[in-house]
Scaffold this active site. Structure first.
Site, PDB file in Angstrom:
ATOM      1  N   ASP A  49       0.794  -1.146  -0.196  1.00  0.00           N
ATOM      2  CA  ASP A  49      -0.139  -0.011   0.014  1.00  0.00           C
ATOM      3  C   ASP A  49       0.895   1.400  -0.038  1.00  0.00           C
ATOM      4  O   ASP A  49       1.636   1.632   0.907  1.00  0.00           O
ATOM      5  CB  ASP A  49      -0.853   0.086   1.339  1.00  0.00           C
ATOM      6  CG  ASP A  49      -1.696   1.226   1.293  1.00  0.00           C
ATOM      7  OD1 ASP A  49      -2.836   1.351   0.154  1.00  0.00           O
ATOM      8  OD2 ASP A  49      -1.526   2.159   1.935  1.00  0.00           O
ATOM      9  N   TYR A  54       3.271   9.903   0.454  1.00  0.00           N
ATOM     10  CA  TYR A  54       4.032   9.536   1.543  1.00  0.00           C
ATOM     11  C   TYR A  54       5.598   9.688   1.292  1.00  0.00           C
ATOM     12  O   TYR A  54       6.393   9.427   2.004  1.00  0.00           O
ATOM     13  CB  TYR A  54       4.037   7.755   1.529  1.00  0.00           C
ATOM     14  CG  TYR A  54       2.763   7.364   2.072  1.00  0.00           C
ATOM     15  CD1 TYR A  54       1.753   8.120   2.613  1.00  0.00           C
ATOM     16  CD2 TYR A  54       2.138   5.880   1.919  1.00  0.00           C
ATOM     17  CE1 TYR A  54       0.355   7.870   2.959  1.00  0.00           C
ATOM     18  CE2 TYR A  54       1.112   5.601   2.609  1.00  0.00           C
ATOM     19  CZ  TYR A  54      -0.002   6.346   2.944  1.00  0.00           C
ATOM     20  OH  TYR A  54      -1.187   5.947   3.246  1.00  0.00           O
ATOM     21  N   LYS A  83      -2.129   6.057  -4.356  1.00  0.00           N
ATOM     22  CA  LYS A  83      -3.412   7.256  -4.064  1.00  0.00           C
ATOM     23  C   LYS A  83      -3.110   8.545  -4.671  1.00  0.00           C
ATOM     24  O   LYS A  83      -1.822   9.132  -4.737  1.00  0.00           O
ATOM     25  CB  LYS A  83      -3.491   7.359  -2.558  1.00  0.00           C
ATOM     26  CG  LYS A  83      -3.645   6.015  -1.730  1.00  0.00           C
ATOM     27  CD  LYS A  83      -3.909   6.134  -0.317  1.00  0.00           C
ATOM     28  CE  LYS A  83      -3.743   4.798   0.332  1.00  0.00           C
ATOM     29  NZ  LYS A  83      -2.282   4.696   0.813  1.00  0.00           N
ATOM     30  N   HIS A 116      -7.360   9.702  -2.322  1.00  0.00           N
ATOM     31  CA  HIS A 116      -6.900   9.537  -1.181  1.00  0.00           C
ATOM     32  C   HIS A 116      -7.773  10.207   0.203  1.00  0.00           C
ATOM     33  O   HIS A 116      -7.957   9.652   1.343  1.00  0.00           O
ATOM     34  CB  HIS A 116      -5.272  10.296  -0.823  1.00  0.00           C
ATOM     35  CG  HIS A 116      -4.562   9.985   0.455  1.00  0.00           C
ATOM     36  ND1 HIS A 116      -3.355   9.848   0.083  1.00  0.00           N
ATOM     37  CD2 HIS A 116      -4.812   9.417   1.648  1.00  0.00           C
ATOM     38  CE1 HIS A 116      -2.685   9.223   1.374  1.00  0.00           C
ATOM     39  NE2 HIS A 116      -3.528   8.971   2.192  1.00  0.00           N
TER      40      HIS A 116
HETATM   41  N1  LIG Z   1      -5.863   5.799   3.135  1.00  0.00           N
HETATM   42  C1  LIG Z   1      -5.567   6.743   4.159  1.00  0.00           C
HETATM   43  O1  LIG Z   1      -5.635   7.757   4.508  1.00  0.00           O
HETATM   44  C2  LIG Z   1      -4.543   6.305   5.502  1.00  0.00           C
HETATM   45  C3  LIG Z   1      -4.006   6.574   6.581  1.00  0.00           C
HETATM   46  C4  LIG Z   1      -3.323   5.981   7.343  1.00  0.00           C
HETATM   47  C5  LIG Z   1      -2.632   4.927   6.817  1.00  0.00           C
HETATM   48  N2  LIG Z   1      -2.825   4.474   5.651  1.00  0.00           N
HETATM   49  C6  LIG Z   1      -2.016   3.049   5.314  1.00  0.00           C
HETATM   50  O2  LIG Z   1      -2.066   2.302   6.393  1.00  0.00           O
HETATM   51  C7  LIG Z   1      -0.989   1.558   6.730  1.00  0.00           C
HETATM   52  C8  LIG Z   1      -1.259   1.109   8.247  1.00  0.00           C
HETATM   53  O3  LIG Z   1      -1.419   2.190   9.180  1.00  0.00           O
HETATM   54  P1  LIG Z   1      -0.710   2.865  10.043  1.00  0.00           P
HETATM   55  O4  LIG Z   1       0.831   2.737   9.582  1.00  0.00           O
HETATM   56  O5  LIG Z   1      -0.982   4.227  10.227  1.00  0.00           O
HETATM   57  O6  LIG Z   1      -0.806   2.384  11.417  1.00  0.00           O
HETATM   58  P2  LIG Z   1      -0.776   0.751  11.929  1.00  0.00           P
HETATM   59  O7  LIG Z   1      -0.520  -0.531  10.689  1.00  0.00           O
HETATM   60  O8  LIG Z   1      -1.958   0.350  12.714  1.00  0.00           O
HETATM   61  O9  LIG Z   1       0.507   0.714  12.837  1.00  0.00           O
HETATM   62  C9  LIG Z   1       1.813   0.874  12.651  1.00  0.00           C
HETATM   63  C10 LIG Z   1       2.592   0.894  13.846  1.00  0.00           C
HETATM   64  O10 LIG Z   1       2.356  -0.406  14.398  1.00  0.00           O
HETATM   65  C11 LIG Z   1       3.712  -0.887  14.998  1.00  0.00           C
HETATM   66  N3  LIG Z   1       3.605  -2.219  14.497  1.00  0.00           N
HETATM   67  C12 LIG Z   1       3.393  -3.097  13.528  1.00  0.00           C
HETATM   68  N4  LIG Z   1       3.357  -4.306  13.782  1.00  0.00           N
HETATM   69  C13 LIG Z   1       3.414  -4.591  15.181  1.00  0.00           C
HETATM   70  C14 LIG Z   1       3.172  -5.523  15.821  1.00  0.00           C
HETATM   71  N5  LIG Z   1       2.759  -6.911  15.338  1.00  0.00           N
HETATM   72  N6  LIG Z   1       3.118  -5.490  17.330  1.00  0.00           N
HETATM   73  C15 LIG Z   1       3.375  -4.296  17.598  1.00  0.00           C
HETATM   74  N7  LIG Z   1       3.524  -3.142  16.946  1.00  0.00           N
HETATM   75  C16 LIG Z   1       3.484  -3.186  15.514  1.00  0.00           C
HETATM   76  C17 LIG Z   1       4.870  -0.376  13.803  1.00  0.00           C
HETATM   77  O11 LIG Z   1       5.898  -0.090  14.520  1.00  0.00           O
HETATM   78  P3  LIG Z   1       7.180  -1.089  13.667  1.00  0.00           P
HETATM   79  O12 LIG Z   1       7.416  -0.442  12.322  1.00  0.00           O
HETATM   80  O13 LIG Z   1       8.444  -0.368  14.546  1.00  0.00           O
HETATM   81  O14 LIG Z   1       6.928  -2.424  13.804  1.00  0.00           O
HETATM   82  C18 LIG Z   1       4.072   1.038  13.423  1.00  0.00           C
HETATM   83  O15 LIG Z   1       4.581   1.938  14.079  1.00  0.00           O
HETATM   84  C19 LIG Z   1      -0.007   2.815   6.652  1.00  0.00           C
HETATM   85  O16 LIG Z   1       1.161   2.479   6.487  1.00  0.00           O
HETATM   86  C20 LIG Z   1      -0.602   3.260   5.193  1.00  0.00           C
HETATM   87  O17 LIG Z   1      -0.055   2.349   4.292  1.00  0.00           O
HETATM   88  C21 LIG Z   1      -3.680   4.953   4.930  1.00  0.00           C
END
Ligand SMILES: NC(=O)c1ccc[n+]([C@@H]2O[C@H](COP(=O)([O-])OP(=O)(O)OC[C@H]3O[C@@H](n4cnc5c(N)ncnc54)[C@H](OP(=O)(O)O)[C@@H]3O)[C@@H](O)[C@H]2O)c1
Length: 318
Positions: A49, A54, A83, A116
């Site tokens: 994704d 980004y 996006k 987005h």
């Molecule tokens: N469409 C939109 O508007 C939108 C908005 C936000 C995000 N997104 C997409 O969604 C993806 C995921 O969302 P997000 O990155 O905001 O949040 P998330 O995936 O809920 O959380 C990411 C965080 O969790 C930690 N993590 C990952 N796996 C873990 C595990 N097994 N145990 C404990 N901690 C863990 C990671 O740290 P480490 O890296 O240190 O493991 C990272 O800092 C984004 O990267 C992006 O691609 C889209």
């Protein structure tokens, strides 16, 4: 409930239900996302994704290029999403924004292109154009016109599927009603602290696949307020994890898969990248799913308050 490793989209394409998120909050450390994508592809991820916003698609592209050259994958095995950002909502700007993403990714097409946000900003290369007082300069493009630009990208063979992100149900319906090519996927913030059930079901009933972003509730986010719950520390999550020999993150992610969602957890740690894919050898019972559903607090991690005064701000309705 058994869960599928792929979901079929209306185009006939299949989207892997577990993908790697790549948002590192402003680029992260140099090379972080290159290493994460390389590792993810090595251990079996086939869905990445990305987004123009980004600013790290060059690193993603490098990892994909090397993985193909090394024979780990073929391009056709990989599902890549990008996006279109808020500054490219004019119909003809959509394709230009996608072309920039493709050039950064080193690809001739993506599998899925999303709008987005429904909110538009002043056109241009600055992702947050501001006036002299530091306020964001909004634009007011019709989201239906932006959608026509998305359809143009399918016609030009630059993307295989098109969809939405952060649209509420009224905005989704406006797009469905006006579309020549319907949205096949919507990306929404969903995790057990923000179940988003009404909107998820609204979209799923209309044959739109729902991808849960921030599926872990972004546990280590810098802007977490004091007193806000930490999903991975919730007693029910920890208790289910220990009963099933899984980690709290795996319980949360499995729960989302059992709701028929696609998930895109982001990690830069090789151990957690692997952990987040090992979800298919466990199961939550109906009663356990109910216990997880009871965690809902309507807690949104990405509030996007700078856009709250825009008429298309999506989060005042479901
Ligand atoms: N469409 C939109 O508007 C939108 C908005 C936000 C995000 N997104 C997409 O969604 C993806 C995921 O969302 P997000 O990155 O905001 O949040 P998330 O995936 O809920 O959380 C990411 C965080 O969790 C930690 N993590 C990952 N796996 C873990 C595990 N097994 N145990 C404990 N901690 C863990 C990671 O740290 P480490 O890296 O240190 O493991 C990272 O800092 C984004 O990267 C992006 O691609 C889209």
């Amino acid at each position: 409930m058994p869960v599928s490793r792929e979901l079929q989209l209306p185009s006939g394409d299949k989207i892997p239900t577990v993908g790697l998120g790549t948002w590192t909050v402003w680029q992260g450390a140099e090379g972080e996302i290159y290493r994460a994508v390389k590792e993810a592809i090595k251990v079996g991820y086939r869905h990445i994704d990305c987004a123009w916003f980004y600013k790290n698609q060059g690193e993603v592209g490098q990892a994909i290029k090397e993985s193909i050259e090394e024979g780990t994958i073929k391009r056709e095995d990989l599902f890549v999403t990008t996006k279109v950002w808020n500054t490219a909502h004019r119909r003809d700007a959509v394709k230009e924004n996608l072309k920039q993403s493709l050039s950064q990714l080193g690809l001739s097409y993506v599998n899925l292109l999303l709008v987005h946000y429904p909110i538009s900003f002043k056109d241009g290369d600055d992702p947050y154009p501001k006036d002299n007082d530091g306020n964001i300069i909004f634009a007011y493009h019709d989201i239906v016109d932006t959608w026509k630009g998305m359809e143009d990208c399918i016609d030009a063979d630059l993307t295989r599927n098109i969809g939405l992100s952060n649209f509420n149900h009224l905005q989704v319906q406006r797009i469905i009603d006006a579309s020549r090519i319907r949205p096949s996927v919507i990306q929404l913030e969903v995790n057990p602290l923000l179940s988003n059930t009404q909107l998820v079901e609204y979209c799923q009933k209309r044959d739109i696949g729902v991808t849960a972003y921030a599926p872990l509730g972004f546990p280590n986010r810098s802007w977490k307020k004091k007193g806000e719950p930490d999903l991975l520390e919730e007693p029910v999550v920890k208790q289910l994890a220990s009963a099933k020999g899984k980690t709290p993150a795996q319980i949360v992610l499995r729960c989302l898969l059992q709701r028929g969602l696609i998930i895109i957890p982001k990690s830069s740690s090789p151990a957690r990248i692997k952990e987040n894919l090992e979800l298919f050898d466990t199961e939550l019972s109906e009663d356990e799913m109910k216990q997880m559903a009871a965690l809902d607090r309507n807690l949104r991690v990405y509030v996007d308050s700078i856009s709250a005064s825009h008429p298309e701000y999506p989060f005042n309705d479901f």
